[in-house]
Design a protein around this motif. Sequence first.
Motif: not given
Length: 756
Positions: A73-99
């Motif tokens: 799921k790791n969004p920073l990793d281009p190879g993960s599902d989460g990373g792909k979703d993010l780069r494909l614009g399939r995510v508009g928001s992420i929660f529990n982000v702090a820092g």
Amino acid sequence: MRNILKINVLGCLFLLMMLPVQAKSVSLSTTEKVQLEKEKKMNRFLDDLLKKMTLEEKIGQMSQALLDWSPDKNPLDPGSDGGKDLRLGRVGSIFNVAGVDVSYKLQKIAVEETRLHIPLIFGFDVIHGLKTVFPLPLAEAASWDLSAIERSARIAAVEASAMGIHWVFSPMVDIARDARWGRIAEGAGEDPYLGALIAKARVRGYQGDDLSKNNTVVACAKHFAAYGAGIAGRDYNAVDLSERQLREVYLLPFKAAVEAGAGTLMASFNTVNGIPASANSFLLRKILKEEWGFDGFVVSDFESVKELVAHGYAENEKDAARLAANAGLDMEMKSNTYRNELLKQVEAGLVSEKVINEAVRRILTIKYRLGLFEDPYRYCDANREKTELLTPEHIRAARDMARKSIVLLKNENNTLPLKKDIGKLAVIGALADSHDMLGCWGGLGDQKDVVPILQGIKAAVSPNTEILYSHGCELESKTPEDFTEALNVARQADQIIMVMGESAGMTGESQSRIRIDIPGNQEALLKEVMKLGKPVVVLLTNGRPLSIPWEAEHVPAIVETWFLGIQTGNAIADVLFGDCNPSGKLPVSFPYNIGQVPLYYSELSTGRPKAEKPDDPFRSRYADATNDAVYPFGYGLSYTTFEYSNLRTDQPVLPMKGSIKISVDVKNTGNCSGEEVVQLYIRDLSASVCRPVKELKGFQKLFFESGETKTVQFVLTPENLNYYDANMKWRVEPGTFTVFVGGNSRDVLKTNFQLN
Ligand code: GLC
């Protein structure tokens, strides 16, 4: 404010179009002109962007992911599902982000590695502070101090924005009248009038006067709607209530939050009259978006869209996505029914692209107003993160808010305040030495930053005072315990302080309980200590009203301290030793027994009110208990005393197009200064629908020097007396009204006036 301004501006535009050419033009104020230009510029930008977006990218904006570092799921990793979703614009928001660091890295991917560079919006549960944790929201409500509550939210916004957060899932504005419900701790109590004012104060604190400033965050009024009315006080349970109750009680704080400009709302887990709130078009479209003109967006609660299946409202996740989107649920939190199913639903013609476009425009509007398109990294200032958290100013504000939130419930023979030089002082109770004083939803608060009660007391007393401490007993033990050590400590003392109540984890989400008395052997220990015949003060730590009839009868002094956040110990010591005169008033009724719940002051009279014939058994009563609260809504004592007299109106009749002044003389009859919350209630004595025996319609928190008298004045207009009549028409009816004024909802002066 923005909504009203928008309607004014649009209203003026409409008038301009409708007026015959020769009529004079409608003049707009400069502010309205500027606002109009800003809105037009934003709409041009959003129109242009929407045209470029694919359907999949639009649905991506409607999907909120939970920040998840697991390998797939790791969004920073281009190879993960989460990373792909993010780069494909399939995510508009992420929660529990702090820092700032993680906020910057994630935003950089969205801005630089997606096709349309649409920035993400980051959400976080900032419920009563982020690093500088303030008292529980229910405790803050006990302050009845709207400016202090607004300041608390303002500081939370400064710290959240300094940590790269754009959006706080707060304020929780659910009215709660059932002490079994653990989330009563998160709101502002049982009364819609007080709840509405506090909702406005918190939205103002979070959003400030300009969402595009980088120290403001967008608010999220939750949980829409009536989440606190769950049957049997059980979390997530069904809600079944009349539309009148819904509108007059549970929706009022939400309406106030929308009027204050709240940018988002969160739909609740529960059903309302059989339809889950996350797919309830009566709530989401008819009331929120059409009647109230809400122009922000609605996010679901955690997987509450997917849960439509478990509710038995959707056959499957495909159905859930369709039902929620069509009902006006704009963004799905955590579950992926929108991302996985919505495209097919649109292609099948079951969800129109118009619905998608409206939802996406609402989401992009908030991102635009936050300034994220102009500068996606505006919340990524590492210097702010280093310098704006847990500052001395914030800590002072937390201590001040905590002091204001403390409620003095009993103080026989002026047991309190204690002298700082009192020989041997015994402090007994596991909670006295606990850092676990943040309460539920403590944000990123660190328990190491908490000043425990014992530490605060030690810091406050004189060097000559010897502090003796005993853990006492466990908080929730189900078996008898040995009290020897605690009693030995108590025997040596000149004064005893018993710290009792719940642990912080006993309230909050999924913490409904069938008992609200003090858990474990704590009360048994107190009774043993009381047998020693020494002066005892009880400090309560709790997130819900507790049933404490024995304590109320036998203990000379009782202080409600809730969970007060990082400055707990110092604030309590300030009150205990008289450096602060307590001024809090209960925002919830304290039941005599769980059997009375739900219990609230603004109940209906019934045809057989017990008060009319207390000795007649055939009245609305319990055969084995009182109807009354041990401590009623609005109740709280001071180290001084206040006397109310001379309640009067400036005229016997309130004209339909006028107003009436209500005055009362309040005197500080004690020997120290103090603050009093002067409360005004009304009762409509006869109407086309029975009205509550009391309804809070005004309050003023005022400071009095010893001996000082003030004439306190309220103004009522017919609009203050509106209600939904038998045909659900919002109106006021002529008739006789009683007005009550006092320092709580029970001990009041009263007089009548006519409305006609
Ligand atoms: C939780 C809560 C809600 C919170 C959300 C995100 O289940 O109901 O108040 O904001 O999920 O953590």
